[in-house]
Design a protein around this motif. Structure first.
Motif, PDB file in Angstrom:
ATOM      1  N   HIS A  46      10.199 -11.157   8.781  1.00 29.29           N
ATOM      2  CA  HIS A  46       9.660 -11.816   7.586  1.00 29.29           C
ATOM      3  C   HIS A  46       8.730 -10.824   6.893  1.00 29.29           C
ATOM      4  O   HIS A  46       7.658 -10.505   7.389  1.00 29.29           O
ATOM      5  N   TYR A  47       9.178 -10.316   5.756  1.00 29.19           N
ATOM      6  CA  TYR A  47       8.426  -9.301   5.029  1.00 29.19           C
ATOM      7  C   TYR A  47       7.696  -9.914   3.832  1.00 29.19           C
ATOM      8  O   TYR A  47       8.169 -10.883   3.228  1.00 29.19           O
ATOM      9  N   LEU A  48       6.562  -9.308   3.500  1.00 24.89           N
ATOM     10  CA  LEU A  48       5.830  -9.622   2.280  1.00 24.89           C
ATOM     11  C   LEU A  48       5.831  -8.373   1.406  1.00 24.89           C
ATOM     12  O   LEU A  48       5.541  -7.277   1.888  1.00 24.89           O
ATOM     13  N   ASP A  49       6.170  -8.541   0.142  1.00 21.98           N
ATOM     14  CA  ASP A  49       6.292  -7.407  -0.767  1.00 21.98           C
ATOM     15  C   ASP A  49       5.107  -7.338  -1.712  1.00 21.98           C
ATOM     16  O   ASP A  49       4.628  -8.366  -2.212  1.00 21.98           O
ATOM     17  N   GLY A  50       4.635  -6.118  -1.954  1.00 18.89           N
ATOM     18  CA  GLY A  50       3.514  -5.916  -2.864  1.00 18.89           C
ATOM     19  C   GLY A  50       3.624  -4.576  -3.566  1.00 18.89           C
ATOM     20  O   GLY A  50       4.491  -3.751  -3.257  1.00 18.89           O
ATOM     21  N   LYS A  99       2.459  13.038   7.511  1.00 15.11           N
ATOM     22  CA  LYS A  99       2.567  14.421   7.963  1.00 15.11           C
ATOM     23  C   LYS A  99       3.583  15.214   7.150  1.00 15.11           C
ATOM     24  O   LYS A  99       3.480  16.440   7.041  1.00 15.11           O
ATOM     25  N   ASP A 100       4.578  14.517   6.593  1.00 14.74           N
ATOM     26  CA  ASP A 100       5.585  15.210   5.794  1.00 14.74           C
ATOM     27  C   ASP A 100       5.211  15.288   4.317  1.00 14.74           C
ATOM     28  O   ASP A 100       5.967  15.839   3.506  1.00 14.74           O
ATOM     29  N   GLY A 101       4.052  14.727   3.947  1.00 14.93           N
ATOM     30  CA  GLY A 101       3.612  14.796   2.555  1.00 14.93           C
ATOM     31  C   GLY A 101       4.434  13.952   1.605  1.00 14.93           C
ATOM     32  O   GLY A 101       4.468  14.231   0.394  1.00 14.93           O
ATOM     33  N   ALA A 102       5.087  12.900   2.103  1.00 13.57           N
ATOM     34  CA  ALA A 102       5.927  12.072   1.244  1.00 13.57           C
ATOM     35  C   ALA A 102       5.112  11.275   0.230  1.00 13.57           C
ATOM     36  O   ALA A 102       5.619  10.932  -0.841  1.00 13.57           O
ATOM     37  N   LEU A 103       3.858  10.962   0.556  1.00 20.01           N
ATOM     38  CA  LEU A 103       3.000  10.199  -0.353  1.00 20.01           C
ATOM     39  C   LEU A 103       2.009  11.139  -1.019  1.00 20.01           C
ATOM     40  O   LEU A 103       1.525  12.086  -0.407  1.00 20.01           O
ATOM     41  N   TRP A 104       1.692  10.827  -2.274  1.00 20.48           N
ATOM     42  CA  TRP A 104       0.815  11.704  -3.059  1.00 20.48           C
ATOM     43  C   TRP A 104      -0.250  10.857  -3.740  1.00 20.48           C
ATOM     44  O   TRP A 104       0.048   9.782  -4.264  1.00 20.48           O
ATOM     45  N   PRO A 105      -1.493  11.290  -3.737  1.00 16.30           N
ATOM     46  CA  PRO A 105      -2.564  10.497  -4.361  1.00 16.30           C
ATOM     47  C   PRO A 105      -2.253  10.147  -5.815  1.00 16.30           C
ATOM     48  O   PRO A 105      -1.770  10.982  -6.587  1.00 16.30           O
ATOM     49  N   GLY A 106      -2.520   8.881  -6.153  1.00 15.08           N
ATOM     50  CA  GLY A 106      -2.285   8.393  -7.508  1.00 15.08           C
ATOM     51  C   GLY A 106      -0.910   7.824  -7.730  1.00 15.08           C
ATOM     52  O   GLY A 106      -0.641   7.236  -8.793  1.00 15.08           O
ATOM     53  N   GLU A 107      -0.019   7.926  -6.758  1.00 15.88           N
ATOM     54  CA  GLU A 107       1.356   7.464  -6.903  1.00 15.88           C
ATOM     55  C   GLU A 107       1.426   5.939  -6.790  1.00 15.88           C
ATOM     56  O   GLU A 107       0.771   5.329  -5.951  1.00 15.88           O
ATOM     57  N   PHE A 108       2.260   5.294  -7.643  1.00 16.44           N
ATOM     58  CA  PHE A 108       2.517   3.855  -7.531  1.00 16.44           C
ATOM     59  C   PHE A 108       3.699   3.656  -6.576  1.00 16.44           C
ATOM     60  O   PHE A 108       4.731   4.329  -6.696  1.00 16.44           O
ATOM     61  N   VAL A 109       3.545   2.725  -5.634  1.00 15.45           N
ATOM     62  CA  VAL A 109       4.563   2.538  -4.602  1.00 15.45           C
ATOM     63  C   VAL A 109       4.815   1.047  -4.370  1.00 15.45           C
ATOM     64  O   VAL A 109       3.993   0.189  -4.686  1.00 15.45           O
ATOM     65  N   ASP A 110       5.998   0.771  -3.798  1.00 15.94           N
ATOM     66  CA  ASP A 110       6.355  -0.575  -3.358  1.00 15.94           C
ATOM     67  C   ASP A 110       6.048  -0.689  -1.865  1.00 15.94           C
ATOM     68  O   ASP A 110       6.455   0.169  -1.070  1.00 15.94           O
ATOM     69  N   ILE A 111       5.348  -1.762  -1.519  1.00 15.92           N
ATOM     70  CA  ILE A 111       4.909  -1.965  -0.134  1.00 15.92           C
ATOM     71  C   ILE A 111       5.670  -3.147   0.472  1.00 15.92           C
ATOM     72  O   ILE A 111       5.883  -4.174  -0.170  1.00 15.92           O
ATOM     73  N   ARG A 112       6.071  -2.980   1.737  1.00 14.54           N
ATOM     74  CA  ARG A 112       6.716  -4.055   2.496  1.00 14.54           C
ATOM     75  C   ARG A 112       5.940  -4.242   3.789  1.00 14.54           C
ATOM     76  O   ARG A 112       5.881  -3.326   4.619  1.00 14.54           O
ATOM     77  N   LEU A 113       5.332  -5.405   3.951  1.00 20.88           N
ATOM     78  CA  LEU A 113       4.490  -5.698   5.117  1.00 20.88           C
ATOM     79  C   LEU A 113       5.226  -6.654   6.054  1.00 20.88           C
ATOM     80  O   LEU A 113       5.722  -7.698   5.624  1.00 20.88           O
ATOM     81  N   LEU A 114       5.310  -6.293   7.315  1.00 20.09           N
ATOM     82  CA  LEU A 114       5.966  -7.134   8.324  1.00 20.09           C
ATOM     83  C   LEU A 114       4.976  -8.186   8.810  1.00 20.09           C
ATOM     84  O   LEU A 114       4.075  -7.891   9.591  1.00 20.09           O
ATOM     85  N   ALA A 115       5.161  -9.434   8.325  1.00 24.52           N
ATOM     86  CA  ALA A 115       4.239 -10.508   8.680  1.00 24.52           C
ATOM     87  C   ALA A 115       4.644 -11.212   9.974  1.00 24.52           C
ATOM     88  O   ALA A 115       3.789 -11.662  10.732  1.00 24.52           O
ATOM     89  N   ASP A 116       5.957 -11.322  10.227  1.00 20.20           N
ATOM     90  CA  ASP A 116       6.415 -12.081  11.392  1.00 20.20           C
ATOM     91  C   ASP A 116       7.886 -11.748  11.616  1.00 20.20           C
ATOM     92  O   ASP A 116       8.556 -11.174  10.745  1.00 20.20           O
ATOM     93  N   THR A 117       8.413 -12.125  12.782  1.00 21.20           N
ATOM     94  CA  THR A 117       9.831 -11.961  13.093  1.00 21.20           C
ATOM     95  C   THR A 117      10.351 -13.252  13.720  1.00 21.20           C
ATOM     96  O   THR A 117       9.811 -13.712  14.733  1.00 21.20           O
ATOM     97  N   GLU A 118      11.369 -13.845  13.100  1.00 18.56           N
ATOM     98  CA  GLU A 118      12.010 -15.041  13.653  1.00 18.56           C
ATOM     99  C   GLU A 118      13.064 -14.595  14.663  1.00 18.56           C
ATOM    100  O   GLU A 118      13.938 -13.786  14.350  1.00 18.56           O
ATOM    101  N   ARG A 119      12.980 -15.146  15.869  1.00 20.78           N
ATOM    102  CA  ARG A 119      13.837 -14.706  16.958  1.00 20.78           C
ATOM    103  C   ARG A 119      15.048 -15.630  17.117  1.00 20.78           C
ATOM    104  O   ARG A 119      14.930 -16.858  17.070  1.00 20.78           O
TER     105      ARG A 119
END
Length: 404
Positions: free
Chosen positions: A66-70, A290-310
């Motif tokens: 169960h993901y939450l998007d932001g 560590k790979d430098g994929a993110l850069w300061p000031g960049e706008f990104v889509d976030i996916r947060l794992l809130a729960d998992t239904e089994r």
């Protein structure tokens, strides 16, 4: 003569009548041989309707996250504007713009000569005072010896003792002046306070810089690790807090189309208040980067794992049909016919629907072509994932000549 005329008039009518009888007889024969004569089996058993081509999927049992998007903004873990702490001429710049630096690496050098002179003066002053106190201590020892023998007044002894204490305090002050001068001299070597990346140089070599300059020499940003500040609706606050109470909460930065995970990190904190203007809560995540994929000031889509239904039953979302009474799906029965069934649906996300009631794992549901079906329609189907060149089959497993 009259009979001959009447006979000639009747002959065309006779020919027309015979032709009509021949046409009717021929039509009857064709109809009879086609199998539609009264009482035949073909008349009582019309051919079955053709199977309707569809595509199906099999309901499966799986764990569903169960993901939450932001939406969020990448921020440097630490940002430092490197400034001079003393005034002087910028003698040397030792970094390259955009360079990776470690804490303690030298970035620039200010002309140290004025500060070295102040340090030398402080050291000389201390040496002078140390010589004075050495002489004062010897005089104090003489006064003490004479006072014991009664040859010196006690007042002289006390005065000399006070002078020794005064010179001793003066030496302590001298050492403080030396320490301060040494510190000012050290400030002429400007070093990076953190690990990070240097930005654009703000002052060129040869300029006079001051401790009060607002812009500084360069900005150093720490990008590994790195932070992301993002927002979620206030309704998601309770699920996020519950997830944090159960342990670390995983968050991903995903590509714009959601098909790729760019970086994975953990939730660091939830802000201590809700923004009443937008009805959202701010959160902060930390990423190793560590790979430098993110850069300061960049706008990104976030996916947060809130729960998992089994171990829940799931189907692809294209199978769902929504009506005034809720959701339904067409289920392909064992005899190859379609059954329209009401179901209860839970979470719907990323092409997968969780079925809470009305469908069991292993049942076949129609995901394409269902809008041509009715209750009891015969279907010819292809299971999701088969080759497009495969032959469609009916639900009974027989090959069908109708391609979807």
């Amino acid at each position: 003569m009259t009979d001959l005329k009447s006979t000639s008039r009747r002959r065309p009518r006779l020919i027309s009548t015979l032709a009509a009888i021949a046409i009717l007889g021929g039509g009857y024969l064709i109809w009879w041989h086609s199998g539609w004569a009264p009482g035949s089996d073909a008349a009582t058993k019309p051919p079955p309707p053709p199977a309707i081509p569809v595509q199906i999927a099999v309901a499966a049992t799986q764990d569903v996250p169960h993901y939450l998007d932001g939406l969020g903004t990448v921020q440097a873990f630490n940002t430092v504007t490197v400034k001079s702490r003393v005034d002087g001429q910028l003698e040397k710049v030792t970094f390259t713009e955009g360079q990776k630096v470690k804490a303690g690496d030298v970035l620039a050098i200010i002309d140290p000569r004025p500060f070295q002179a102040v340090l030398d003066e402080a050291v000389a002053k201390k040496a002078q005072d140390e010589a004075q106190i050495a002489n004062a201590k010897r005089d104090l020892q003489r006064f003490e010896d004479l006072a014991k023998q009664g040859y010196a007044a006690q007042q002289q002894d006390d005065t000399q003792r006070a002078l020794v204490a005064q010179l001793n305090a003066q030496i302590i002050g001298d050492q403080a002046a030396i320490d301060n001068a040494q510190t000012q001299l050290d400030y002429t070597t400007i070093a990076s306070p953190i690990d990070g990346l240097t930005g654009i140089r703000l002052v060129d070599q040869g300029n006079i810089i001051h401790a009060t300059d607002p812009n500084g020499l360069v900005v150093v940003t720490q990008v590994a690790p790195i932070s992301v500040i993002f927002t979620l609706p206030e309704d998601d606050l309770d699920p996020v807090r519950s997830a944090m109470a159960n342990g670390g909460v995983s968050i991903d930065v995903v590509s714009g189309d959601g098909s790729k995970v760019v970086a994975t990190g953990t939730l660091a904190l939830i802000d201590n208040e809700i923004d009443q203007t937008t009805g959202t809560i701010r959160l902060k995540g930390t990423f190793p980067n560590k790979d430098g994929a993110l850069w300061p000031g960049e706008f990104v889509d976030i996916r947060l794992l809130a729960d998992t239904e089994r171990n829940v039953t799931t189907i692809p979302t294209p199978a769902l049909q929504r009506g005034p009474d809720g959701y339904s799906v067409f289920v392909v029965k064992a005899d190859g016919t379609a059954d329209l069934r009401k179901i209860k649906v839970g979470q719907i996300a990323r092409g997968v629907a969780v079925i809470e009631d009305g469908l069991a794992a292993g049942e076949k549901v129609v995901i394409s072509g269902q809008y041509r079906l009715q209750q009891g329609s015969l279907v010819a189907y292809r299971t999701t994932g088969t080759s497009s060149a495969s032959t469609p089959t009916t639900a009974s497993g027989q090959a069908s000549s109708t391609a979807p």
